[in-house]
Design an enzyme around this catalytic site. Sequence first.
Site, PDB file in Angstrom:
ATOM      1  N   GLU A  79       0.544   1.941  16.219  1.00 29.19           N
ATOM      2  CA  GLU A  79       0.168   0.585  15.834  1.00 29.19           C
ATOM      3  C   GLU A  79       1.312  -0.373  16.156  1.00 29.19           C
ATOM      4  OE1 GLU A  79      -1.055   0.337  11.738  1.00 29.19           O
ATOM      5  OE2 GLU A  79      -1.763  -1.727  11.964  1.00 29.19           O
ATOM      6  N   ASN A  99     -11.305  -1.580  11.678  1.00 28.16           N
ATOM      7  CA  ASN A  99     -10.456  -0.665  10.904  1.00 28.16           C
ATOM      8  C   ASN A  99     -10.459  -1.084   9.437  1.00 28.16           C
ATOM      9  OD1 ASN A  99      -8.030   1.262  10.535  1.00 28.16           O
ATOM     10  ND2 ASN A  99      -7.241  -0.693   9.753  1.00 28.16           N
ATOM     11  N   GLU A 100     -10.623  -0.133   8.570  1.00 26.44           N
ATOM     12  CA  GLU A 100     -10.576  -0.368   7.119  1.00 26.44           C
ATOM     13  C   GLU A 100     -11.274  -1.681   6.750  1.00 26.44           C
ATOM     14  OE1 GLU A 100      -6.640   0.319   5.459  1.00 26.44           O
ATOM     15  OE2 GLU A 100      -6.720   2.434   6.024  1.00 26.44           O
ATOM     16  N   TYR A 142      -4.080   9.308   2.935  1.00 23.34           N
ATOM     17  CA  TYR A 142      -2.630   9.469   2.979  1.00 23.34           C
ATOM     18  C   TYR A 142      -2.159  10.337   1.820  1.00 23.34           C
ATOM     19  CZ  TYR A 142      -2.152   6.003   6.663  1.00 23.34           C
ATOM     20  OH  TYR A 142      -2.215   5.351   7.870  1.00 23.34           O
ATOM     21  N   GLU A 150      -6.518   8.329  10.302  1.00 27.21           N
ATOM     22  CA  GLU A 150      -5.201   8.061   9.714  1.00 27.21           C
ATOM     23  C   GLU A 150      -4.970   9.092   8.624  1.00 27.21           C
ATOM     24  OE1 GLU A 150      -4.298   4.009   8.563  1.00 27.21           O
ATOM     25  OE2 GLU A 150      -5.368   3.225  10.307  1.00 27.21           O
ATOM     26  N   GLN A 176       2.317   7.759  11.818  1.00 28.81           N
ATOM     27  CA  GLN A 176       2.064   7.306  13.178  1.00 28.81           C
ATOM     28  C   GLN A 176       3.079   7.987  14.097  1.00 28.81           C
ATOM     29  OE1 GLN A 176       1.722   3.041  13.553  1.00 28.81           O
ATOM     30  NE2 GLN A 176       0.358   2.869  11.775  1.00 28.81           N
TER      31      GLN A 176
HETATM   32  O1  AHR Z   1      -0.864   3.276   9.026  1.00 30.20           O
HETATM   33  C1  AHR Z   1      -0.514   2.139   8.298  1.00 30.20           C
HETATM   34  C2  AHR Z   1      -1.721   1.379   7.767  1.00 30.20           C
HETATM   35  O2  AHR Z   1      -2.397   2.159   6.832  1.00 30.20           O
HETATM   36  C3  AHR Z   1      -2.777   1.035   8.776  1.00 30.20           C
HETATM   37  O3  AHR Z   1      -2.496  -0.117   9.480  1.00 30.20           O
HETATM   38  C4  AHR Z   1      -3.992   0.835   7.934  1.00 30.20           C
HETATM   39  O4  AHR Z   1      -5.179   1.124   8.596  1.00 30.20           O
HETATM   40  C5  AHR Z   1      -3.753   1.760   6.752  1.00 30.20           C
HETATM   41  O5  AHR Z   1      -3.978   1.140   5.544  1.00 30.20           O
END
Ligand code: AHR
Length: 544
Positions: free
Chosen positions: A61, A208-209, A284, A340, A389
């Site tokens: 990103e 995205n999101e 995450y 992600e 990432q």
């Molecule tokens: O990876 C960091 C961020 O986490 C991304 O930009 C977003 O999609 C997510 O919330």
Amino acid sequence: MTDQNLTGNLAAALTPTGLGSRPSSSTGPAAAPTDGPARVVIDLDLPGPTISRHIYGHFAEHLGRCIYGGFYVGEDSPIPNTRGIRNDVVEALRALRIPNLRWPGGCFADDYHWKDGIGPREDRPRMVNSHWGDIVEDNSFGTHEFMDLVELLGTEAYVNGNVGSGTVAEMSEWIEYLTRADDSPMASLRRQNGREEPWQVPFFGIGNEPWGCGGTMRAEDYAALARQYATYVRDHADNRVTRIAAGASDDDYEWTEALMRAAKNLEHPGGEAGPYQAISMHYYTMYGPWQDKGSATEFTEEEWYRTLSRAARAEELVARHATVMDHFDPHKKIGLVVDEWGTWWNVEPGTNPGFLYQQNTVRDALVAAIHFDGFHRHADRLLMANIAQTVNVLQAMVLTDPDSGALVLTPTYHVFAMNAGHKDARALAAHVLLPEEVQEVDGRLLPMVSASASLRPEDSTALVSLSNLSADAPRTLVLDLRGREVLGHEATVLTGASTAAHNTPEQPDAVAPAPLTDVRAHARGLELRLPPHSVATVSLQLGN
Ligand code: AHR
């Protein structure tokens, strides 16, 4: 069954696993009332679905030093580069043979207007990167630079379009610009900007999101937009796009349900799903409040286990989103994409809080290994996964020093390398039988061994991945190998002096793969001893 009670039934199927339940032995580790060393039982003659190589995908990103300083330093940099792209980063990632790279975001994607990133660099407009440090982005890395990077890496492009602040026409023109061969307006514009041949773009993200940074939308509202936008992401020339609708966060199964309801052509086995062919989810590994997610390198034993328990949750989430998808899509036409995932810690002291730069330890390696074990078990639905990432951001593969430019391979990088043999191999069930009860951690049962396996029938090899989750105890394990003769083996282990061991420019190999020598023949197959907090792979040469 009426539409109304579908939600109720799905909800019942998705009742959270509480303390006291455990994964079944066919899909995950289980305790067994046996004495003696732990066993991992693998039927080498029962190959399951193919593990998509795209599960080992990546994400870059416009965030912190991922693109700028990480991948891209510009042509005038003293750091050796090819058209501005760092040679050392390319070399490190080429060695991993990364299958795909997602770009330009993340949250950045829904602020990004691709036409600002083409043409002469000095003429490109600037913009504010509002999500990541509120800095000014000069658009010097745009579509051509990204596709150049894709070609240098020998990987495949996953371009993420803008739904939140972009238009349908903008998205439609981007895929035309990228992939059309003739003299259409966008193909001609690409040629004017120096690229004659169209590129291949096999994956395209529809925002995205959208439930958060990508537009704060409700599920049904986004589902309607996803249908509309995806329709205009056309297949040009010989390019065939898998359109990926932006999916849920964590356990938001209703989001997945809304997207599955809105998809078309799922009833019959023939034909492709439309207008999107995959849906994503994000998860995450983190704990604590956003303001204090804990240090990447300084953590207690309790935090070690809590982290690994959170990592194991990824499989539960994949399984449950897949259950929702199965309900609507029994022929598995729509792929699940975890685009992600990874650890999210506090940034390293003294670095920009908006840049998400964190160190990467043995703990991160275990997190990656546990994710992959779970992903392999859901190969029938999982099309792709992208760790967040690739460079200098969150759970990175490589870290670059902003001053010296030195590059360090992280423990997570090494897990990707050790697991490479699983890509496009056939999943094998690996039943973990532990002689003692699994531990209760953070309200969940966490087995102290994680494992998965795969088979390459074409070259008669199998690969077994094993993790010893114990912070301090070694583990003797028997690989109970059934159904095929084992002619030879080669074992590799990754660990460090402590659970927090990590690599730095001064000590780049503090955590690096080494041969695992403590392996011997056993009546059931092989017996091996894993050091505490370690990841190992055993590659097997098979006879009949
Ligand atoms: O990876 C960091 C961020 O986490 C991304 O930009 C977003 O999609 C997510 O919330």
